[in-house]
Design a protein around this motif. Structure first.
Motif, short mmCIF file in Angstrom:
data_model
loop_
_atom_site.label_atom_id
_atom_site.label_comp_id
_atom_site.label_asym_id
_atom_site.label_seq_id
_atom_site.Cartn_x
_atom_site.Cartn_y
_atom_site.Cartn_z
N SER A 1 1.40 12.02 -9.79
CA SER A 1 0.61 13.26 -9.72
C SER A 1 1.52 14.48 -9.73
N ASP A 2 2.69 14.38 -9.09
CA ASP A 2 3.63 15.49 -9.09
C ASP A 2 4.15 15.77 -10.49
N VAL A 3 4.48 14.72 -11.23
CA VAL A 3 4.98 14.88 -12.60
C VAL A 3 3.88 15.46 -13.49
N ILE A 4 2.67 14.93 -13.38
CA ILE A 4 1.56 15.42 -14.22
C ILE A 4 1.24 16.88 -13.91
N SER A 5 1.22 17.24 -12.63
CA SER A 5 0.92 18.63 -12.29
C SER A 5 2.02 19.57 -12.79
N SER A 6 3.27 19.15 -12.69
CA SER A 6 4.37 19.98 -13.20
C SER A 6 4.27 20.16 -14.71
N LEU A 7 3.98 19.07 -15.40
CA LEU A 7 3.84 19.16 -16.86
C LEU A 7 2.63 19.99 -17.26
N SER A 8 1.54 19.91 -16.50
CA SER A 8 0.36 20.70 -16.85
C SER A 8 0.64 22.19 -16.67
N VAL A 9 1.45 22.55 -15.68
CA VAL A 9 1.83 23.95 -15.51
C VAL A 9 2.67 24.41 -16.70
N VAL A 10 3.63 23.58 -17.10
CA VAL A 10 4.47 23.92 -18.25
C VAL A 10 3.62 24.05 -19.52
N ILE A 11 2.68 23.15 -19.71
CA ILE A 11 1.81 23.21 -20.89
C ILE A 11 0.94 24.45 -20.86
N SER A 12 0.38 24.79 -19.71
CA SER A 12 -0.46 25.99 -19.59
C SER A 12 0.32 27.25 -19.91
N ILE A 13 1.51 27.36 -19.35
CA ILE A 13 2.35 28.54 -19.62
C ILE A 13 2.73 28.57 -21.10
N GLU B 1 0.83 -1.21 0.00
CA GLU B 1 0.00 0.00 0.00
C GLU B 1 0.86 1.26 0.00
N LEU B 2 1.95 1.23 0.76
CA LEU B 2 2.87 2.38 0.79
C LEU B 2 3.51 2.59 -0.57
N LEU B 3 3.89 1.52 -1.23
CA LEU B 3 4.45 1.61 -2.58
C LEU B 3 3.44 2.21 -3.55
N GLN B 4 2.19 1.78 -3.46
CA GLN B 4 1.14 2.33 -4.33
C GLN B 4 0.96 3.82 -4.08
N LEU B 5 0.91 4.22 -2.81
CA LEU B 5 0.72 5.64 -2.49
C LEU B 5 1.90 6.49 -2.95
N ASN B 6 3.12 5.98 -2.78
CA ASN B 6 4.29 6.72 -3.25
C ASN B 6 4.29 6.86 -4.77
N THR B 7 3.87 5.81 -5.46
CA THR B 7 3.80 5.86 -6.93
C THR B 7 2.76 6.88 -7.37
N ILE B 8 1.61 6.87 -6.75
CA ILE B 8 0.56 7.84 -7.08
C ILE B 8 1.05 9.25 -6.83
N ASP B 9 1.75 9.46 -5.71
CA ASP B 9 2.27 10.79 -5.38
C ASP B 9 3.26 11.27 -6.43
N LYS B 10 4.16 10.39 -6.86
CA LYS B 10 5.16 10.76 -7.87
C LYS B 10 4.50 11.08 -9.21
#
Length: 123
Positions: free
Chosen positions: A35-47, A24-33
């Motif tokens: 989501s962080d990558v997707i949010s960073s890329l979405s900011v770059v795409i928006s700009i 479960e911890l591995l799953q949560l860490n994977t989801i966190d990583k």
């Protein structure tokens, strides 16, 4: 003998619970990583979209201005198009150093940053 069987059963249950918790911890860490990558890329795409719109309207203005100076509006657009054609060739030639490597580095740094944060919090 009965004590040994009880101890082994208790050990088995604890090991099973530990493996479930670790998964479960591995799953949560994977989801966190992710989501962080997707949010960073979405900011770059928006700009990038905002900068592209700004550039589009500035280029239309420059094209019209050059066209007015040359008394031929089409020629102003051809000059600006030629500029972007040359720029496109340069970007294509250097695409790995200008685009691919920085994006790869962004994604890897986000994954490693998340990993180091989770390691610090577990220590």
């Amino acid at each position: 003998m009965e004590n040994l069987a009880t101890d082994i059963e208790l050990l088995y249950k604890k090991a099973e619970q530990y493996s479930k918790t670790s998964f479960e911890l591995l799953q949560l860490n994977t989801i966190d990583k992710i989501s962080d990558v997707i949010s960073s890329l979405s900011v770059v795409i928006s700009i990038s979209i905002i900068v592209a719109m700004f550039t589009l309207f500035i280029n239309i203005g420059i094209s019209l201005y050059i066209g007015k100076l040359l008394n031929d509006y089409a020629m102003g657009f051809f000059i600006i198009s030629g500029f972007y054609f040359v720029l496109g060739i340069i970007v294509f030639i250097f695409r790995k150093t200008l685009i691919k490597i920085p994006i790869d580095n962004l994604i890897v740094s986000k994954f490693l940053k998340s990993s180091s944060n989770s390691e610090k919090s577990s220590n």
